[in-house]
Design an enzyme around this catalytic site. Structure first.
Site, mmCIF file in Angstrom:
data_model
loop_
_atom_site.group_PDB
_atom_site.id
_atom_site.type_symbol
_atom_site.label_atom_id
_atom_site.label_comp_id
_atom_site.label_asym_id
_atom_site.label_seq_id
_atom_site.Cartn_x
_atom_site.Cartn_y
_atom_site.Cartn_z
ATOM 1 N N HIS A 60 -13.977 7.056 0.605
ATOM 2 C CA HIS A 60 -13.124 5.992 0.090
ATOM 3 C C HIS A 60 -13.898 4.673 0.088
ATOM 4 C CE1 HIS A 60 -12.250 5.567 4.533
ATOM 5 N NE2 HIS A 60 -12.437 4.313 4.209
HETATM 6 P P1 TYD Z 1 -9.256 6.977 7.197
HETATM 7 O O1 TYD Z 1 -9.489 5.516 7.104
HETATM 8 O O2 TYD Z 1 -8.968 7.729 5.922
HETATM 9 O O3 TYD Z 1 -10.496 7.625 7.957
HETATM 10 P P2 TYD Z 1 -11.676 8.575 7.457
HETATM 11 O O4 TYD Z 1 -12.216 7.999 6.210
HETATM 12 O O5 TYD Z 1 -12.673 8.544 8.576
HETATM 13 O O6 TYD Z 1 -11.083 9.931 7.289
HETATM 14 O O7 TYD Z 1 -8.076 7.231 8.223
HETATM 15 C C1 TYD Z 1 -7.712 8.514 8.665
HETATM 16 C C2 TYD Z 1 -6.219 8.501 8.937
HETATM 17 O O8 TYD Z 1 -5.888 7.550 9.940
HETATM 18 C C3 TYD Z 1 -5.373 8.149 7.714
HETATM 19 O O9 TYD Z 1 -4.267 9.014 7.705
HETATM 20 C C4 TYD Z 1 -4.910 6.748 7.962
HETATM 21 C C5 TYD Z 1 -4.915 6.611 9.465
HETATM 22 N N1 TYD Z 1 -5.280 5.262 9.915
HETATM 23 C C6 TYD Z 1 -4.308 4.413 10.388
HETATM 24 O O10 TYD Z 1 -3.104 4.764 10.458
HETATM 25 N N2 TYD Z 1 -4.664 3.158 10.797
HETATM 26 C C7 TYD Z 1 -5.939 2.718 10.743
HETATM 27 O O11 TYD Z 1 -6.236 1.565 11.131
HETATM 28 C C8 TYD Z 1 -6.957 3.624 10.246
HETATM 29 C C9 TYD Z 1 -8.399 3.205 10.168
HETATM 30 C C10 TYD Z 1 -6.575 4.868 9.843
#
Ligand code: TYD
Length: 140
Positions: A60
């Protein structure tokens, strides 16, 4: 196919090198502080851990969020792509070395299993700040 030429990218990803205070006898402390060594006001901190070695995370970009990321333990590999499709790679494997990621950089991240990723972020969590479609990202 992009219809426009390269976009001027104002901010670039770069490693940030913080001080390590202490000694091998006493142990170390490293401090991240707004304006001293972090270029934005920190509104959120999160950390990830126990990511299996075979998993790639990220996939992303953020529209406006700025981040400084540290591997406080283990090794983390980043591949970043800007809106012009230019790629850069960074390896974090030292707790006092971070990576500044400006807005609008597509990231893929790989971890050693013992890696702990600490992220200092410029804003609270906003689902609407995420771009999760790579083709849409490149057309921006
Ligand atoms: P994401 O930012 O998509 O992490 P990665 O790219 O490492 O997989 O986040 C993973 C999950 O965590 C997603 O469901 C959203 C949640 N999340 C939160 O609820 N709050 C936050 O501050 C972050 C960073 C993620």
């Amino acid at each position: 196919m992009k219809k426009h030429g390269p976009i001027l990218i104002e901010k670039k990803p770069e490693k940030i090198f913080l001080n390590s205070i202490g000694s091998s006898e006493l142990g170390y402390i490293t401090v991240a502080e707004y304006q001293e060594n972090i270029p934005f006001n920190i509104k959120r901190v999160y950390w990830t851990y126990y990511t299996p070695n075979k998993v790639t995370r990220g996939h992303h970009a953020h529209k406006a969020l700025e981040q400084c990321i540290f591997a406080v333990n283990g090794k983390i590999e980043f591949e970043l792509i800007n809106v012009n499709g230019e790629k850069s790679t960074f390896i974090l494997d030292s707790p006092e070395v971070g990576l500044y990621i400006p807005p609008m950089h597509w990231r893929t991240i790989k971890f050693s299993h013992n890696a702990v990723l600490l992220c200092l972020a410029s804003d609270v969590y906003k689902k609407s700040d995420y771009i999760r479609d790579y083709d849409y990202f490149l057309k921006k």
